[in-house]
Design an enzyme around this catalytic site. Structure first.
Site, PDB file in Angstrom:
ATOM      1  N   GLY A  93       0.775  -1.235   0.000  1.00  0.00           N
ATOM      2  CA  GLY A  93       0.000   0.000   0.000  1.00  0.00           C
ATOM      3  C   GLY A  93       0.804   1.281   0.000  1.00  0.00           C
ATOM      4  O   GLY A  93       0.247   2.356  -0.178  1.00  0.00           O
ATOM      5  N   TYR A 160      -3.200   8.762  -0.388  1.00  0.00           N
ATOM      6  CA  TYR A 160      -3.148   7.435   0.236  1.00  0.00           C
ATOM      7  C   TYR A 160      -4.527   7.070   0.783  1.00  0.00           C
ATOM      8  O   TYR A 160      -5.032   5.961   0.560  1.00  0.00           O
ATOM      9  CB  TYR A 160      -2.108   7.444   1.349  1.00  0.00           C
TER      10      TYR A 160
END
Length: 252
Positions: A93, A160
């Site tokens: 991620g 993000y």
């Protein structure tokens, strides 16, 4: 309980930190683990450590935003272990070259990487393994997310958080579509982890710890244990859920 013998797991971004902990615990529970990382040396290091403990693992260095590469390595792993991947942990991620800035300071070319990794990366990996799971009547998908997906923060992580918010929505819909085939899909939304200690000053860490009721940063082996449950037969009645795993730092 939570016995994973006979299962094959793919853990993305498993060459370090949280992903390495997840891969390690799944292997300890009996799963054969495909250790993915963008960098071969990191994947090899974790894979070798698992094998040294008596587990089964192979390193798989590939970019999860490249669907063709994902499919190629998934097929290789199935051939190696003589079994399709039936556990997927979408952990990768943190995009390469990630920039933490307020949105108004970001340029459009800085938007894509975290969104592509967190959304398209998870889509690619899920697409590559899902049909075999459904055909077999059993599968487990665990999406690693973050409290940033659902809590606004003035710390420069809007892109993000956008990626994490998007993939959480995908997992909820996926769970509704695949439950009838014995495939579950759940989300672990993490708080601050120990890997921050190498990235922040001692004062910054103390400030973070002051916001966490348990008084410490997250531990990758504990996260691995939660993934082992979600990957097990015993979790078959749980799907489409988001579990906050953050030491109590965000409660709702």
């Amino acid at each position: 309980m939570f016995d994973l013998h006979g299962r094959v797991a793919l853990v993305t971004g498993a060459g370090q930190s949280v992903g390495a902990g997840i891969a390690t615990v799944l292997a300890r529970q009996g799963a054969a683990v495909v250790v993915n990382d963008l960098y071969a040396d990191r994947a090899e290091q974790v894979s070798k450590a698992i094998v040294a403990e008596g587990g089964r693992a192979i390193a798989a260095a590939f970019d999860i935003t490249d669907l063709d590469s994902v499919v190629e390595h998934v097929d290789r792993a199935a051939e190696k272990f003589d079994h399709h991947i039936d556990i997927l942990v979408n952990n990768a991620g943190i995009a390469e070259g990630r920039v933490n800035l307020p949105f108004r300071q970001l340029t459009p070319d800085q938007w894509r990487a975290p969104i592509d990794l967190n959304i398209y990366g998870a889509l690619n990996c899920t697409k590559a393994v899902l049909d075999k799971m459904c055909d077999a009547g059993w599968g487990r998908i665990v999406q690693i997310s973050s409290g940033s997906a659902r809590a606004g923060q003035n710390i420069g992580v809007s892109m993000y958080a956008t990626g994490k918010s998007g993939v959480e929505g995908f997992i909820r819909h996926l769970a509704a579509e695949t439950g009838q085939f014995g495939v579950t899909a759940n989300i672990l939304a993490l708080g601050h982890q120990k890997n921050l200690e190498s990235k922040m000053t001692e004062q910054m860490i103390r400030d973070i710890l002051a916001t966490i009721p348990i008084g410490r940063l997250g531990d990758s082996i504990e996260i691995g244990a939660a993934c082992a449950y979600l990957a097990s037969d015993e979790s078959g009645g749980m799907t489409g859920q988001t579990i906050d795993f953050n030491g109590g730092s965000q409660t709702r």
